[in-house]
Structures are given as C-alpha cells and as structure tokens.
Scaffold this active site. Structure first.
Site, PDB file in Angstrom:
ATOM      1  N   ARG A  51      -9.254   4.460 -13.033  1.00 18.87           N
ATOM      2  CA  ARG A  51      -9.042   4.895 -11.653  1.00 18.87           C
ATOM      3  C   ARG A  51      -9.689   6.244 -11.345  1.00 18.87           C
ATOM      4  O   ARG A  51     -10.149   6.475 -10.232  1.00 18.87           O
ATOM      5  CB  ARG A  51      -7.554   4.938 -11.319  1.00 18.87           C
ATOM      6  CG  ARG A  51      -6.892   3.553 -11.285  1.00 18.87           C
ATOM      7  CD  ARG A  51      -5.495   3.625 -10.708  1.00 18.87           C
ATOM      8  NE  ARG A  51      -5.525   3.914  -9.284  1.00 18.87           N
ATOM      9  CZ  ARG A  51      -5.251   5.080  -8.739  1.00 18.87           C
ATOM     10  NH1 ARG A  51      -4.914   6.114  -9.519  1.00 18.87           N
ATOM     11  NH2 ARG A  51      -5.307   5.253  -7.433  1.00 18.87           N
ATOM     12  N   ARG A  82       2.240  -0.938  -6.438  1.00 14.80           N
ATOM     13  CA  ARG A  82       2.136   0.390  -7.022  1.00 14.80           C
ATOM     14  C   ARG A  82       3.463   1.159  -6.931  1.00 14.80           C
ATOM     15  O   ARG A  82       3.859   1.857  -7.855  1.00 14.80           O
ATOM     16  CB  ARG A  82       1.049   1.168  -6.285  1.00 14.80           C
ATOM     17  CG  ARG A  82       0.789   2.569  -6.793  1.00 14.80           C
ATOM     18  CD  ARG A  82       0.056   3.410  -5.741  1.00 14.80           C
ATOM     19  NE  ARG A  82      -1.034   2.688  -5.112  1.00 14.80           N
ATOM     20  CZ  ARG A  82      -2.285   2.728  -5.522  1.00 14.80           C
ATOM     21  NH1 ARG A  82      -2.618   3.461  -6.558  1.00 14.80           N
ATOM     22  NH2 ARG A  82      -3.220   2.058  -4.881  1.00 14.80           N
ATOM     23  N   GLU A 129       4.717  -6.125   0.670  1.00 17.48           N
ATOM     24  CA  GLU A 129       4.161  -6.402  -0.658  1.00 17.48           C
ATOM     25  C   GLU A 129       3.967  -5.123  -1.476  1.00 17.48           C
ATOM     26  O   GLU A 129       2.828  -4.730  -1.765  1.00 17.48           O
ATOM     27  CB  GLU A 129       2.822  -7.130  -0.506  1.00 17.48           C
ATOM     28  CG  GLU A 129       2.922  -8.459   0.212  1.00 17.48           C
ATOM     29  CD  GLU A 129       1.556  -9.021   0.591  1.00 17.48           C
ATOM     30  OE1 GLU A 129       0.532  -8.342   0.329  1.00 17.48           O
ATOM     31  OE2 GLU A 129       1.504 -10.124   1.155  1.00 17.48           O
ATOM     32  N   PRO A 130       5.039  -4.447  -1.874  1.00 14.84           N
ATOM     33  CA  PRO A 130       4.865  -3.266  -2.730  1.00 14.84           C
ATOM     34  C   PRO A 130       4.469  -3.661  -4.145  1.00 14.84           C
ATOM     35  O   PRO A 130       4.973  -4.644  -4.692  1.00 14.84           O
ATOM     36  CB  PRO A 130       6.256  -2.620  -2.718  1.00 14.84           C
ATOM     37  CG  PRO A 130       7.188  -3.780  -2.514  1.00 14.84           C
ATOM     38  CD  PRO A 130       6.445  -4.741  -1.614  1.00 14.84           C
ATOM     39  N   TYR A 171     -12.061   5.611  -8.381  1.00 15.40           N
ATOM     40  CA  TYR A 171     -11.543   6.054  -7.088  1.00 15.40           C
ATOM     41  C   TYR A 171     -11.515   7.570  -6.921  1.00 15.40           C
ATOM     42  O   TYR A 171     -10.985   8.062  -5.926  1.00 15.40           O
ATOM     43  CB  TYR A 171     -10.107   5.542  -6.890  1.00 15.40           C
ATOM     44  CG  TYR A 171      -9.935   4.056  -6.909  1.00 15.40           C
ATOM     45  CD1 TYR A 171     -10.785   3.224  -6.187  1.00 15.40           C
ATOM     46  CD2 TYR A 171      -8.906   3.466  -7.628  1.00 15.40           C
ATOM     47  CE1 TYR A 171     -10.607   1.848  -6.192  1.00 15.40           C
ATOM     48  CE2 TYR A 171      -8.717   2.092  -7.630  1.00 15.40           C
ATOM     49  CZ  TYR A 171      -9.572   1.291  -6.918  1.00 15.40           C
ATOM     50  OH  TYR A 171      -9.395  -0.066  -6.916  1.00 15.40           O
ATOM     51  N   GLY A 206       0.784  -1.224   0.000  1.00 18.98           N
ATOM     52  CA  GLY A 206       0.000   0.000   0.000  1.00 18.98           C
ATOM     53  C   GLY A 206       0.815   1.272   0.000  1.00 18.98           C
ATOM     54  O   GLY A 206       0.272   2.355   0.214  1.00 18.98           O
ATOM     55  N   CYS A 253     -18.583   6.707 -24.056  1.00 18.84           N
ATOM     56  CA  CYS A 253     -19.921   7.283 -23.879  1.00 18.84           C
ATOM     57  C   CYS A 253     -20.316   7.327 -22.412  1.00 18.84           C
ATOM     58  O   CYS A 253     -21.278   6.683 -21.972  1.00 18.84           O
ATOM     59  CB  CYS A 253     -20.941   6.475 -24.683  1.00 18.84           C
ATOM     60  SG  CYS A 253     -20.706   6.623 -26.455  1.00 18.84           S
ATOM     61  N   GLU A 254     -19.547   8.078 -21.632  1.00 19.29           N
ATOM     62  CA  GLU A 254     -19.801   8.279 -20.211  1.00 19.29           C
ATOM     63  C   GLU A 254     -19.353   9.685 -19.850  1.00 19.29           C
ATOM     64  O   GLU A 254     -18.224  10.079 -20.174  1.00 19.29           O
ATOM     65  CB  GLU A 254     -19.007   7.287 -19.356  1.00 19.29           C
ATOM     66  CG  GLU A 254     -19.364   5.826 -19.541  1.00 19.29           C
ATOM     67  CD  GLU A 254     -20.637   5.433 -18.829  1.00 19.29           C
ATOM     68  OE1 GLU A 254     -21.105   6.213 -17.973  1.00 19.29           O
ATOM     69  OE2 GLU A 254     -21.158   4.344 -19.132  1.00 19.29           O
TER      70      GLU A 254
END
Length: 472
Positions: A370, A329, A326-327, A374, A284, A401-402
């Site tokens: 993302r 990102r 646990e990297p 997010y 994280g 189309c959003e």
C-alpha cells in the site's frame, strides 16, 4: 521559493510531514491506531490478547500478521447492531455486508457468518472461501466489473442473495445463465454517481472516468434498469448500488452520492412504475493509520447517513428503501498489526543538517504494497522493549530490490533501534495480506489470530516448497 528537484523529502531541514510531531515518550501507543487488546507490559514488551510479541515471534517467526480476533468481531458486531438500530424506524433496519476483498480467509468468513453479517465477494475464489466456511448463499452478495461465466454460474447455483451488475454485457450474461439454470437472478445496478471521495486517485471509484458501474450523466444507469425490468423471467431488480471510494472520514460525499442515486430511484418509480426495495450505499469508511486520521465511529456514520437518506426520500416523496452498506477496512484494518524483525539500521544524512534512520526489516512490499501503490502512511513502534533513547526520524524499509520498498515513510523511533529489535506496524488488517505477493520469491507471512491468551494460525506461512510447487 523554488521546490527542491528531488521533492519535499529531500528539501532543506526536512523533519517529516507536518502532522508528525516528535513524541514526548517514544514508547507510548496511540490507542486509535491499535486493536483494543494491544498494550505494553511493564518491561515495554507489546502484548495482544494477553500474548507477548516475543512469544509470537519465537513460535511463529517474522514477518507475521497478528490479528486480534475479539477486536475484529467487536467491530463487525458494532456495525451490524448500530445500523440495524439507526435505520429501524426508517426502513426496518439495514444490512451490513463485510467486504471480503479487504481480507478474507476461511476462518474470517466463519466469524462473519457467526456475527450475523452478510458477506460481499467479488471473485470465484472469494466465493469458494465463503462456501468452504459454510456461509449460506442467502448471506452473500457478488461484485466485480468483469465476472466470468463460470463465476456467475457458481454464484447463481449457490443461491447468492444479489449480483451487482456492472455492464450491459453482464446483464445479458447473467440473464442467459439464469435461464440456463432455471432461476431468477436477484440483481442490483451499480451506479456511477460522479462523486470523487477525498482519497487517492487510484482508490476513488465513483467519478466518471473509471471502469465501474453505469453512468448517471450518460443515461446508462436508467437504461440498465429498463433492460433488467424487461427480463422478469430471468432477472429480479432489487435496487441500486453506489460506492464512492475509500478512506472516507465523513458523510459529505455520501450526501451528494445519495442525493443522485436516490434521484434515479425516484425516476424509476415515476417513469417506470417500480419502487425498488433496496439501496446499497457501499463502503469506504476510513480508519486511522497515523495520528493524521480521525475516523468517525459507526454510530456517527449511521446517524449521518440515515438523516441524508430520510431527507432525500421525503423531498422526493418516496418510501425509504432498505439500506445496505459494505464496510471492509473499518472492520479488518485496525484489528491487525504486522510484526517484523530489524536486520540493519543505516543513518542517512539529509539536506540542511538533518538525518534519517533507515530501518530495514525482514518483510516489505511483498506483505504491504500500500505504501508503494497508494503512497499510504503508516505508524510503527519498537515492540520488544522500552527505550529511553532520544527519538530519531526513521523510515522503515523492506528487503526487496526496489527503492520504493517502504513500509513506513516517516516515524519517530528510539535512536538506539538496532538489529534484532521487533517492529510492529498497526492498521495492516486490510489490503495487506489481500494484496500480498511473492516478489523476489519471498514466501508470504502467516496470519496469527490471538484471543484470550491463545494464539493460533489461521493462514499458514508459505514455504519455499510452495514457491516451487507451480513451476513445471
């Protein structure tokens, strides 16, 4: 003052978020946002690994994920070496598991293997990639809150080094399959420690109201330990696991989570007579997507975590277990930018006399979900030239189309940005290709690795034939 009905983005005199300041030079790059080899040539053209983005666009097309291989490898190597050194005197070192969910393909799995890291997978598909890349089972850990029988069997058959169990049903499932295969499965218990990282609600994974792990407060975690220890013929308990969220910029959250999970570690030692050899503190670690973010380097994170673990273990009177992290990102994210071509530019008047340039590119939420998922922030720059135009507040949007198809919510771009320009968005190495889709039947972009003046495809661009291949 009453809030504007349509929200802050339409309020009177909107000039972007408070952290976004008009640049003195709209061509300047903020080094913390980009891979180490990215720069501008004298003519303003962006280069990466010695290769011009114009050459990349001509050869590979746009959109494309452009990955600086040396940057990726260097970040992976730095995590491995730093944590090994910092934790050496405490517990003989620490293990670094690259979180494959951030971004994984066969070539990246080979890089992880070559740099001596372990690999964390969470599906049978990710395991298959690791196997294809020749990552040995002894270097693989398997996550997942609902692993299938076939995935567990494949993992045990391949000899993975650890399975992180996530439910009582899974304890029974892993034990049964281990008995069937005649092996003893090495497992960790994922513990929900009740710590919510300072992050978006949907990516905070340690508070109680969520799908992952065994709760501390409900007594489920200690019960999971008991059940595993009761099955020595099929299960070998390595230790405990805790992961508190994503985009974490300091060790404050780890301090609380480590205290709680080490409390359980001590309880197991005192009540059950077993001093567990390992403790996984998850990942994280945050990265800089914009100038708002100020991530710590691996050395600072490692030192902070080591101090926390040593202090808590000393207070509890137990030996420091071997630590793993646990990297994902933090290794993959900064190594990559996405290269787009501008199609249309539309100036839009806002309330209070301000305006915004809507810059439409040839990708969008199919290659970077993302922002929509997010509410993530990104930066960007015009990559194919230098501009002397006055900076204008812009929004980079996709072709789907959003109305929520936004790539970069707010950025100052040169006022003369127009069709045919190239836009580069940094920090897209993690959870962009991994979360990509074929929305509106859009083929997914390729991943182009660049190193020492050479560019090569490591994930090819999808084609219309690929889109139609599964239709029956």
């Amino acid at each position: 003052m009453r809030a504007h009905e349509a929200g802050a983005l339409h309020a009177e005199g909107y000039r972007g978020p408070t952290w976004l300041e008009p640049p003195g030079d709209v061509n300047a790059l903020v080094p913390s946002l980009w891979a180490s080899s990215v720069g501008r040539a004298a003519d303003g053209i962006l280069t990466v690994g010695g290769v011009s983005v114009l050459d990349l666009a001509r050869e590979f097309g746009t959109p494309a994920y452009v990955l600086d291989e040396d940057d990726f490898r260097t970040r992976a190597r730095e995590f491995k070496q730093t944590y090994a050194e910092v934790f050496d005197d405490l517990c003989g070192g620490a293990d670094v598991y690259y979180a494959g969910k951030a971004f994984l393909c066969t070539e990246v799995a080979r890089w992880i293997r070559d740099e001596g890291l372990f690999l964390d997978v969470c599906t049978g598909g990710e395991l298959a990639v690791a196997m294809r890349a020749g990552v040995p089972g002894s270097s693989i850990g398997m996550h997942g809150n609902n692993k299938s029988v076939s995935e567990i069997r494949a993992a045990l058959d391949y000899g993975v080094s650890r399975i992180i169990v996530d439910s009582f049903e899974e304890i029974e499932r892993v034990s049964a399959i281990a008995a069937e295969l005649g092996v003893v499965a090495p497992v960790l218990v994922r513990v929900t420690v009740g710590v919510e990282a300072h992050t978006h609600e949907f990516i905070a994974t340690a508070h109680e109201d969520q799908k992952f792990g065994f709760s501390l407060t409900g007594g489920h975690a200690i019960e999971a330990v008991r059940r595993i220890l009761d099955r020595p013929d099929t299960l070998r308990l390595l230790g405990l696991h805790s992961h508190i969220g994503s985009q974490i910029f300091d060790t404050a959250g780890f301090e609380v989570s480590a205290r709680r999970v080490l409390g359980l570690h001590t309880q197991v030692a005192r009540e059950l007579g077993v001093e567990l050899p390992e403790l996984d503190l998850g990942g994280g670690f945050g990265i800089a997507y914009t100038t708002e973010h100020d991530p710590q380097p691996p050395k600072a994170l490692a030192v902070g975590m080591a101090e926390i673990v040593e202090r808590e273990c000393r207070a509890d009177g137990v030996a420091v277990p071997r630590i793993s992290i646990e990297p994902g990102r933090a290794i993959a994210g900064p190594s990559t930018f996405t290269l787009y071509e501008v199609g249309t530019v539309k100036p839009v008047e806002l309330d209070g006399g301000s305006s915004r340039l809507y810059v439409s590119v040839d990708g969008g939420m199919s290659d970077n979900i993302r922002t929509a998922l997010y509410d993530a922030d990104y930066s960007c720059t015009v990559a194919n030239r230098r501009s002397e135009a006055t900076p204008s507040l812009g929004r980079v949007v996709g072709r789907h189309c959003e109305s929520g198809d936004i790539v970069v919510k707010d950025e100052f771009l040169p006022g003369d940005v127009g069709p045919g320009d190239l836009i580069a968005v940094p920090g897209t190495g993690a959870y962009c290709r991994a979360l990509s889709s074929q929305y509106n039947h859009t083929p997914r972009p390729p991943v182009i690795a660049v190193r020492d003046g050479r560019a090569r495809v490591i994930v090819r661009r999808e084609t219309i034939d690929d889109l139609l291949a599964l239709d029956v």
